[in-house]
Every structure is written in C-alpha cells, then in structure tokens.
Scaffold this active site. Structure first.
Site, PDB file in Angstrom:
ATOM      1  N   LYS A  55     -49.640  48.221   8.379  1.00  0.00           N
ATOM      2  CA  LYS A  55     -50.056  49.046   9.527  1.00  0.00           C
ATOM      3  C   LYS A  55     -50.584  48.144  10.651  1.00  0.00           C
ATOM      4  CE  LYS A  55     -54.860  49.742   8.426  1.00  0.00           C
ATOM      5  NZ  LYS A  55     -56.057  50.499   8.491  1.00  0.00           N
ATOM      6  N   LYS A  68     -58.714  44.943   1.032  1.00  0.00           N
ATOM      7  CA  LYS A  68     -59.577  44.009   1.767  1.00  0.00           C
ATOM      8  C   LYS A  68     -60.351  43.071   0.851  1.00  0.00           C
ATOM      9  CE  LYS A  68     -60.167  46.405   6.112  1.00  0.00           C
ATOM     10  NZ  LYS A  68     -61.077  47.104   6.999  1.00  0.00           N
ATOM     11  N   LYS A  76     -56.647  46.234  13.707  1.00  0.00           N
ATOM     12  CA  LYS A  76     -57.520  45.521  14.660  1.00  0.00           C
ATOM     13  C   LYS A  76     -57.855  44.130  14.189  1.00  0.00           C
ATOM     14  CE  LYS A  76     -60.461  49.372  15.331  1.00  0.00           C
ATOM     15  NZ  LYS A  76     -60.818  49.631  13.937  1.00  0.00           N
TER      16      LYS A  76
END
Ligand code: TYM
Length: 323
Positions: free
Chosen positions: A191, A108, A194
């Site tokens: 993956k 991230k 969200k």
C-alpha cells in the site's frame, strides 16, 4: 450519529490518505463529527520529535484545506490524560493474543518483533480503541488497512459493557468503494505508505505537479498490454485505474474501457491527481505560512473534544471500580 477518524503524522500525507479517507471525511462529515491528528500513534516506532511536531501541523493544515470544518478537529496529544487513562482501562480488557495478531503489528514488528518492537506498537490498536470509544463514535470511516483495528474497538466496547455496565457505543468501520487501498506506484504489491523508505511510488499531497507527473510516468505496470481491471493479475495497472476512478467517480472497469494504452492512462492519472490535489496543496501552504490560525483551531478543538469525552471516561472509571 457521530463519525470519528484520525490520521497519524508519521510522515507527509499522501494520495492514499486523501482518496481513501480525508476526502470522504470532508464530503460526508456532518455537525458533531470529529477528525483528529493522532500524534501519539506516531511514537510507536523510532521518531524525531521536531519532525513529529512539523508533521502534526502539516496534517492539521491538510485537514482544514480539504474542507473539514475547523470545529470538528483536534490533536490527539491535547487529550493525553483522557485518552491515556481510557487506554489503560481497555488494555486491562484486551488479551495479549488479540493485540499480537493484528496484521499491522506483525508487519511493522518484523521477524524478531517480539523482542525489539516497542510495547506501544503492540498496544497501539488499544489506544485507537480509546480514541474511538472516548468520543462515543458510531461510525469510523477508514481505509481497508484500519478495519481490523476498528473490529478490535468493537470487541473491547462489547466486552467492557458486558463486564462492567453499558457505557460505550459499539462502533463500526465504514470503508469507501473506490480508493480503499491505494498501492505504492513503484511497488504495487504494497500500500502507499507515509513511512515508506523509498518514496518514488508515493504521491504526497504537497508534491509539485511536475513531480507527480514523473512519479506516475514511472509507475510499475506489466508487459501484458491488456487494459482490463484485474487487481490480482495486474496490480500496478489496477491501481492506476482505481486512482482515476476515485478522482472521476467512475468505476475502474469503466475507466479501463475508456483508454487504449498504458501511456494515455498514466497521463490521465497524473492530471487527475494534480487537479484533485492542487486546491488542498495551495490552501495548506497558506495556512502553514500563518501559524496563528492553526494554533487557534488546535486550542479550540482541544477544549471541545475534552469536554465531550470526559463524562464517558468518568463513567467508565466508576464502573471499573476506580477513580
Ligand atoms: P493512517 O495515518 O495510517 O491513515 C489515515 C487514513 O488513511 C487511510 N489510508 C489509506 N487509504 C487508502 N490507501 C492507502 N494506501 C492508505 N493508507 C492509509 C487509512 O485507512 C486511514 O483511514 N491508526 C490510524 C489513525 C487513527 C485512527 C484512530 C483512525 C488513530 N486513532 C481512531 C480511526 C479511528 C492510522 O495510523 O491511520
């Protein structure tokens, strides 16, 4: 034995969250277990305050709709004083290198992460350790992506106990056999997430059935035309097999044996998802239309979780020489 787990309102909940985590929480939960919406975790990257509030409510509704007992839930920020205080104790127990090597931080934070990433993104696994250790959880049911963070919580609990005195239960992660890592249907190399920028391959729990069908139909597979379960060589196909497996209770190999084309497998995957998600979507909608029930669950949950965590926090503060 206490189980505890959380979900971050960084976006709408998706099928990966449900099959990998929430569904198990509902099925395997026992009195005394705790499940919570980790809204403080959604602040580690730039976010929108009103959207954060809305996603928090939606997730609380999804947890109730999934069958988790309302008296097992709370919202993390309602315990901000307790969890914030424990985070500081644990940050002073954690080495910089331990936090910096977390896979999710590296992913991230990006290439220039050390300079521009929020400090909260670096220390977020310590906040997660505080969530777990405050409540004395023995087991933490999570998908594969969170295992490393639970390992850090174990290490910090052991270190604190060893340095200052026994106060924390040493937790362990438990991952499901099927559905531990559902992939993005359009990008099977990553993956289902969200906060994905492109949502074409993300099945949200609140998606209407037709949208689910369209997304599954467009799922990326391969041109090998070989219906076998080989996650390394055929990740897109393996993902569909795992989704059907997670919904039907079969193994991915058994699912592969019961279809003769990618097309029929996709149809089955879409219908399995629609049926699995329908009751949750319907009940969550009803709850979101009647905010008073959600407010009540949230307020009661805050009192219960705070009462439960406070004595452990006080013992930890005392052992650490403060408070
Ligand atoms: P979060 O919100 O990213 O995910 C919630 C749960 O869903 C699982 N999960 C998946 N499982 C299968 N396939 C996927 N594609 C997929 N994506 C997510 C996650 O493993 C997780 O179990 N930091 C945590 C929330 C948290 C927490 C905690 C968890 C905060 N404090 C303490 C346990 C204990 C998170 O952001 O999860």
């Amino acid at each position: 034995m206490t189980r505890l787990s959380g979900i971050t309102p960084s976006g709408h909940a998706h099928a990966g969250n449900y099959l990998g985590a929430i569904r198990r929480w509902a099925r395997e939960g026992a009195p005394g277990d705790l499940y919570f919406v980790s809204d403080l975790h959604a602040m580690t990257t730039p976010y929108h305050p009103q959207r954060l509030r809305a996603h928090t409510r939606e997730l609380l509704a999804v947890l109730i709709a999934s069958g988790i007992e309302p008296d097992q839930m709370f919202v993390q920020s309602d315990l901000i004083r307790e969890v914030g205080a424990l985070t500081w104790l644990l940050e002073c127990t954690c080495a910089y290198g331990e936090a910096a090597r977390m896979t999710q931080f590296k992913e991230k934070a990006g290439k220039d992460g050390k300079v521009t990433a929020r400090l909260g993104l670096l220390t977020y696994p310590v906040l997660m350790a505080a969530d777990i250790l405050l409540q004395g959880a023995d087991e933490v049911p999570v998908g594969d992506d969170q295992e490393q963070h639970v390992e850090l919580a174990r290490a910090l609990a052991r270190r604190f106990n060893g340095t200052f005195g026994e106060v924390f239960v040493v937790p362990r992660a438990v991952t499901p056999q099927a559905g531990a890592r559902i992939r993005d249907l359009a990008h099977p190399d990553r993956k289902m997430d969200k906060s994905a920028g492109d949502v074409a391959g993300v099945i949200f729990l609140m998606d209407a059935p037709d949208l689910v069908r369209r997304k599954v139909k467009r799922a990326v597979t391969d041109s090998l035309d070989r219906l076998e379960y080989r996650p390394d060589d055929q990740p897109g196909l393996a993902n569909l097999l795992e989704i059907v497996a997670a919904c039907t209770g079969k193994s991915p190999r058994e699912v592969a044996d019961s279809f003769d084309s990618y097309g029929t497998l996709k149809d089955a995957a879409a219908e399995a998802l629609i049926e699995e998600l329908r009751p949750i979507r319907d009940t969550a909608r009803t709850l979101l239309d009647d905010p008073s029930e959600l407010d009540r669950v949230r307020a009661d949950g805050a009192v219960r979780a705070r009462e439960r965590g406070t004595h452990r926090l006080q013992s930890a503060l005392r052992l650490a020489g403060v408070g």
